[in-house]
Scaffold this motif. Structure first.
Motif, PDB file in Angstrom:
ATOM      1  N   LEU A 160      10.120   6.391   4.258  1.00  0.00           N
ATOM      2  CA  LEU A 160      10.281   5.731   5.558  1.00  0.00           C
ATOM      3  C   LEU A 160       8.939   5.362   6.175  1.00  0.00           C
ATOM      4  CD1 LEU A 160      13.202   7.889   6.998  1.00  0.00           C
ATOM      5  CD2 LEU A 160      13.320   5.531   6.188  1.00  0.00           C
ATOM      6  N   SER A 161       7.890   5.390   5.370  1.00  0.00           N
ATOM      7  CA  SER A 161       6.578   4.977   5.858  1.00  0.00           C
ATOM      8  C   SER A 161       6.570   3.479   6.101  1.00  0.00           C
ATOM      9  CB  SER A 161       5.489   5.350   4.848  1.00  0.00           C
ATOM     10  OG  SER A 161       5.703   4.666   3.627  1.00  0.00           O
ATOM     11  N   LYS A 162       5.644   3.027   6.925  1.00  0.00           N
ATOM     12  CA  LYS A 162       5.595   1.621   7.325  1.00  0.00           C
ATOM     13  C   LYS A 162       5.488   0.658   6.140  1.00  0.00           C
ATOM     14  CE  LYS A 162       3.417  -1.410  10.765  1.00  0.00           C
ATOM     15  NZ  LYS A 162       3.369  -2.602   9.910  1.00  0.00           N
ATOM     16  N   PRO A 163       4.637   0.921   5.136  1.00  0.00           N
ATOM     17  CA  PRO A 163       4.538  -0.039   4.034  1.00  0.00           C
ATOM     18  C   PRO A 163       5.867  -0.288   3.321  1.00  0.00           C
ATOM     19  CG  PRO A 163       2.702   1.501   3.967  1.00  0.00           C
ATOM     20  CD  PRO A 163       3.665   2.028   4.997  1.00  0.00           C
ATOM     21  N   ILE A 164       6.673   0.752   3.170  1.00  0.00           N
ATOM     22  CA  ILE A 164       7.929   0.600   2.438  1.00  0.00           C
ATOM     23  C   ILE A 164       8.991  -0.050   3.315  1.00  0.00           C
ATOM     24  CG2 ILE A 164       9.747   1.826   1.195  1.00  0.00           C
ATOM     25  CD1 ILE A 164       7.681   3.916   0.404  1.00  0.00           C
ATOM     26  N   VAL A 165       9.098   0.379   4.556  1.00  0.00           N
ATOM     27  CA  VAL A 165      10.070  -0.214   5.469  1.00  0.00           C
ATOM     28  C   VAL A 165       9.759  -1.695   5.675  1.00  0.00           C
ATOM     29  CG1 VAL A 165      10.983  -0.201   7.818  1.00  0.00           C
ATOM     30  CG2 VAL A 165      10.594   1.956   6.627  1.00  0.00           C
ATOM     31  N   ASP A 166       8.478  -2.012   5.844  1.00  0.00           N
ATOM     32  CA  ASP A 166       8.090  -3.415   6.035  1.00  0.00           C
ATOM     33  C   ASP A 166       8.451  -4.273   4.821  1.00  0.00           C
ATOM     34  OD1 ASP A 166       7.127  -2.824   8.522  1.00  0.00           O
ATOM     35  OD2 ASP A 166       4.999  -3.013   8.020  1.00  0.00           O
ATOM     36  N   GLY A 181       0.792  -1.229   0.000  1.00  0.00           N
ATOM     37  CA  GLY A 181       0.000   0.000   0.000  1.00  0.00           C
ATOM     38  C   GLY A 181       0.822   1.276   0.000  1.00  0.00           C
ATOM     39  N   ALA A 182       2.072   1.201  -0.429  1.00  0.00           N
ATOM     40  CA  ALA A 182       2.939   2.382  -0.445  1.00  0.00           C
ATOM     41  C   ALA A 182       2.421   3.421  -1.436  1.00  0.00           C
ATOM     42  CB  ALA A 182       4.361   1.982  -0.811  1.00  0.00           C
ATOM     43  N   THR A 183       2.559   4.689  -1.059  1.00  0.00           N
ATOM     44  CA  THR A 183       2.204   5.799  -1.954  1.00  0.00           C
ATOM     45  C   THR A 183       3.440   6.569  -2.418  1.00  0.00           C
ATOM     46  OG1 THR A 183       1.887   7.291  -0.080  1.00  0.00           O
ATOM     47  CG2 THR A 183      -0.051   6.097  -0.878  1.00  0.00           C
ATOM     48  N   PHE A 184       4.542   6.472  -1.671  1.00  0.00           N
ATOM     49  CA  PHE A 184       5.828   7.094  -1.989  1.00  0.00           C
ATOM     50  C   PHE A 184       5.850   8.608  -1.830  1.00  0.00           C
ATOM     51  CE2 PHE A 184       5.561   3.201  -4.498  1.00  0.00           C
ATOM     52  CZ  PHE A 184       6.728   2.550  -4.119  1.00  0.00           C
ATOM     53  N   PHE A 185       4.673   9.234  -1.633  1.00  0.00           N
ATOM     54  CA  PHE A 185       4.618  10.696  -1.628  1.00  0.00           C
ATOM     55  C   PHE A 185       3.506  11.161  -0.694  1.00  0.00           C
ATOM     56  CE2 PHE A 185       3.129  14.746  -3.508  1.00  0.00           C
ATOM     57  CZ  PHE A 185       4.331  15.457  -3.506  1.00  0.00           C
ATOM     58  N   ASP A 186       3.808  12.243   0.025  1.00  0.00           N
ATOM     59  CA  ASP A 186       2.836  12.834   0.943  1.00  0.00           C
ATOM     60  C   ASP A 186       2.333  14.133   0.330  1.00  0.00           C
ATOM     61  OD1 ASP A 186       1.488  14.171   2.999  1.00  0.00           O
ATOM     62  OD2 ASP A 186       2.774  13.300   4.549  1.00  0.00           O
ATOM     63  N   ASN A 187       1.069  14.141  -0.077  1.00  0.00           N
ATOM     64  CA  ASN A 187       0.505  15.332  -0.709  1.00  0.00           C
ATOM     65  C   ASN A 187       0.495  16.542   0.220  1.00  0.00           C
ATOM     66  OD1 ASN A 187      -0.052  14.523  -3.352  1.00  0.00           O
ATOM     67  ND2 ASN A 187      -2.048  13.665  -2.819  1.00  0.00           N
ATOM     68  N   LYS A 188       0.316  16.298   1.518  1.00  0.00           N
ATOM     69  CA  LYS A 188       0.203  17.407   2.469  1.00  0.00           C
ATOM     70  C   LYS A 188       1.525  18.160   2.613  1.00  0.00           C
ATOM     71  CE  LYS A 188      -3.498  15.316   5.218  1.00  0.00           C
ATOM     72  NZ  LYS A 188      -3.890  14.810   6.572  1.00  0.00           N
ATOM     73  N   THR A 189       2.629  17.422   2.611  1.00  0.00           N
ATOM     74  CA  THR A 189       3.931  18.054   2.821  1.00  0.00           C
ATOM     75  C   THR A 189       4.742  18.193   1.532  1.00  0.00           C
ATOM     76  OG1 THR A 189       4.964  15.907   3.298  1.00  0.00           O
ATOM     77  CG2 THR A 189       4.026  17.131   5.165  1.00  0.00           C
TER      78      THR A 189
END
Length: 457
Positions: free
Chosen positions: A243-249, A229-237
């Protein structure tokens, strides 16, 4: 005129390799090598980054069809193989020198980066003259070729990924191939790793056969991060979230698989049976040295051409937990018009044909890729041998269209290697990617990307 007529009679792929004597008989500028551009509005220069024999056959048929449908037009095809997804060295050099082609084939998810760096022509004015054009294509594929709301790349093909398995090797190991039938739903990675215990073979401590290498071919970081479920990008920031959980996991799981199989032994096995630069008819799965392989529908053409007697099956990608829904992801290529093209109008005319129903039908049929032109997905002649993959588009996703995708792709691949080999922890490797990529991303902020798309049939 003799020299020009001779060039026109040459095979399409040889027109750019014109002989020195012919060049000398034309113009002085030819002393630097025959030009790849023409001032003739009916001559179109096309550079392709996919140059394997099967795809080149498709290009020849597409160009022949275009020239027949458009009398007087001629397409000059120039193979431009690249060393990796993010490699556009030839294109960048040509654009800077105003010597680029009229049409270029690009890995679609890198379109936003090339558009952001100013080497592509905005195609939206052309698209606006064809109302409703976008509705003919799979939405995720169309969106992937856009940047800041404008179209820069028109989709060509698509794909989806699955697990291929060699029924003969399974039987020899005492495993009933039916356990991997798609009727049972997606298998889990842990189930497949358990099968490895029966399928792996060694001699003098070295692998001679492996059940599954989870990080090889299409089992690389994109597959496992997107599945999480990685998105790779945070629209808000307006920043990467590597380093989000889906990618680290996902990277943590890969590290565990590499430790279980002994990464260095697997690397030696791959180097032996599928060395770098191996011909397309040589791979560890084709040669029955690997029992299971994560790959895409695009490999079907090679299987049919090089190993027509291979007894294999196809099932869903392995999931991380039993009961997880089916998952896959899709990519593909797009046609773009580089900046300063000599004949952008002719280039657009060719793109309309090549990316339209006639061109895509040829391409999908010859290469066993999936079309992005939606109506073709219901054509049995196009999806023959690919129905499982075409149906998978219903639940497929794709990589986000970021203006640093080419750079991030290479950095993430290096990070994956570091994690697999034990040279870095997942967090260390991903922090390095952010450090390399984030500064380049900041210059394009603010912008947003859509939610992870699902293919819209």
């Amino acid at each position: 005129m003799t020299g020009l007529m001779g060039l026109r009679r040459m095979p399409r792929r040889l027109r750019f390799g014109c002989a020195v004597l012919v060049c000398l008989s034309l113009v002085v500028s030819a002393l630097t090598g025959c030009a790849t551009r023409s001032s003739d509005p009916k001559v179109i220069t096309y550079w392709t980054t996919i140059t394997d024999p099967i795809t080149m056959k498709a290009w020849d048929q597409i160009i022949a069809g275009f020239e027949k449908a458009n009398p007087g037009y001629r397409v000059n095809l120039l193979p431009k193989p690249t060393i990796g997804t993010g490699d556009a060295t030839d294109l960048i050099t040509a654009v800077r020198g105003h010597t680029g082609p009229d049409v270029y084939l690009v890995d679609r998810f890198t379109t936003a980066q090339y558009a952001a760096t100013g080497i592509l022509t905005d195609l939206q004015p052309y698209v606006n003259k064809s109302p409703g054009m976008s509705s003919n294509y799979l939405k995720f594929a169309w969106d992937e070729g856009a940047y800041r709301g404008d179209s820069y790349g028109i989709p060509n093909d698509s794909d989806s990924r699955a697990l291929f398995y060699n029924k003969t090797l399974l039987r020899k190991a005492g495993i009933n191939p039916d356990i991997l039938s798609p009727t049972h739903g997606p298998p889990t990675v842990s189930e497949l790793m358990k099968l490895n215990a029966k399928l792996n073979r060694t001699k003098n401590g070295a692998y001679t056969q492996i059940g599954l290498i989870p990080w090889l071919t299409q089992g690389f970081w994109s597959t496992w991060t997107l599945e999480n479920g990685a998105t790779f990008f945070d629209n808000k920031t307006c920043s990467l979230d590597l380093l989000s959980k889906p990618i680290v996991d996902a990277f943590t799981e890969e590290a565990a698989w590499a430790k279980e199989l002994n990464y260095s032994k697997v690397a030696a096995f791959i180097a032996t049976y599928q060395p770098p630069g191996a011909p397309p008819n040589q791979s560890i799965f084709l040669d029955s040295n690997e029992a299971m392989s994560i790959d895409g529908n695009f490999s079907i053409a090679s299987l049919q051409q090089y190993k027509p007697d291979l007894d294999y099956g196809v099932t869903y990608l392995p999931v991380l937990k039993k009961g997880d829904p089916p998952f896959t992801w899709s990519g593909g290529f797009a046609y773009v018009i580089p900046k300063y093209a000599a004949n952008p109008d002719g280039g657009w005319k060719f793109i309309q044909y090549a990316s339209g129903p006639q061109g895509q039908k040829i391409y999908a049929t010859v290469t066993k890729h999936l079309p992005t032109y939606k109506s073709l997905l219901d054509d049995p002649a196009v999806t023959k041998d690919q129905k499982f993959f075409a149906d998978a588009l219903k639940y497929s996703t794709s990589r986000p269209p970021l203006p640093v995708n080419a750079q991030m792709q290479n950095a993430m691949s290096n990070a994956e290697t570091a994690v697999l080999s034990g040279a870095a922890t997942p967090r260390q490797a991903l922090q390095s990617v952010e450090k390399q990529t984030e500064p380049n991303l900041e210059q394009y902020c603010p912008f947003t990307i859509p939610k992870p798309p699902t293919a819209d049939r």
